[in-house]
Motif scaffolding. Sequence first.
Motif, PDB file in Angstrom:
ATOM      1  N   MET A 161       0.851  -1.200   0.000  1.00  0.00           N
ATOM      2  CA  MET A 161       0.000   0.000   0.000  1.00  0.00           C
ATOM      3  C   MET A 161       0.879   1.238   0.000  1.00  0.00           C
ATOM      4  O   MET A 161       1.769   1.368   0.829  1.00  0.00           O
ATOM      5  CB  MET A 161      -0.900  -0.019   1.235  1.00  0.00           C
ATOM      6  N   THR A 162       0.679   2.083  -0.950  1.00  0.00           N
ATOM      7  CA  THR A 162       1.498   3.292  -1.062  1.00  0.00           C
ATOM      8  C   THR A 162       0.858   4.439  -0.301  1.00  0.00           C
ATOM      9  O   THR A 162      -0.290   4.781  -0.540  1.00  0.00           O
ATOM     10  CB  THR A 162       1.662   3.706  -2.539  1.00  0.00           C
ATOM     11  N   ARG A 163       1.629   4.993   0.615  1.00  0.00           N
ATOM     12  CA  ARG A 163       1.151   6.167   1.331  1.00  0.00           C
ATOM     13  C   ARG A 163       2.141   7.286   1.091  1.00  0.00           C
ATOM     14  O   ARG A 163       3.346   7.081   1.154  1.00  0.00           O
ATOM     15  CB  ARG A 163       1.107   5.897   2.826  1.00  0.00           C
ATOM     16  N   ILE A 164       1.625   8.499   0.824  1.00  0.00           N
ATOM     17  CA  ILE A 164       2.523   9.612   0.597  1.00  0.00           C
ATOM     18  C   ILE A 164       2.005  10.850   1.323  1.00  0.00           C
ATOM     19  O   ILE A 164       0.809  11.005   1.526  1.00  0.00           O
ATOM     20  CB  ILE A 164       2.665   9.947  -0.909  1.00  0.00           C
TER      21      ILE A 164
END
Lengths: 83, 85
Positions: free
Chosen positions: A1-4
């Motif tokens: 899961m990409t979190r930015i």
Amino acid sequence: MTRILARQLSKKKIMTNDGKVIGTLKNIMVDDETGQVIDLIIHPDSSFDTSGYRLEGDKLYINFDAVKDIKDYIVVDRYLSKK
Amino acid sequence: MRKQITEMFGLNVYTEKSIFVGEVEDIVIDVDGKKIESVVVGKLNPELVDIKNYKGLKIPFRIIGSIGDIVIIRHLPGAFKSEEM
């Protein structure tokens, strides 16, 4: 899961998945009730052909559904980004 | 309501019992889920949170009540030290 982090995205370049640079990210449109991310607001490069894209003033809007991935560039699907 | 993400930076954050928590510094976006994952709150109220241990708080979006001129979060029993009083 990409979190930015949103601040890391400022002035990131947007590229289509066929390798064309669209422009730089100016802002992101969100729904503050649901938390849904709706659109990317982009300042298009002067050399970029904006026909077929959603324009409001000098800003180009791309639906967040078109976003494929975000690393060094924000990569968007070249078909889904047009509306 | 739709709003630009930069409009949220700098908003004051309060709990629903009108206790000041801090100021919105950044927003964490879940790229795959296409939604706001959490809100990063800085300039914390020292009476609420022990600043020695924290630079900021990450508040999950699900406990945020509403966002307008300020941000209101749900009051979490036991989450903050001042509630012992």
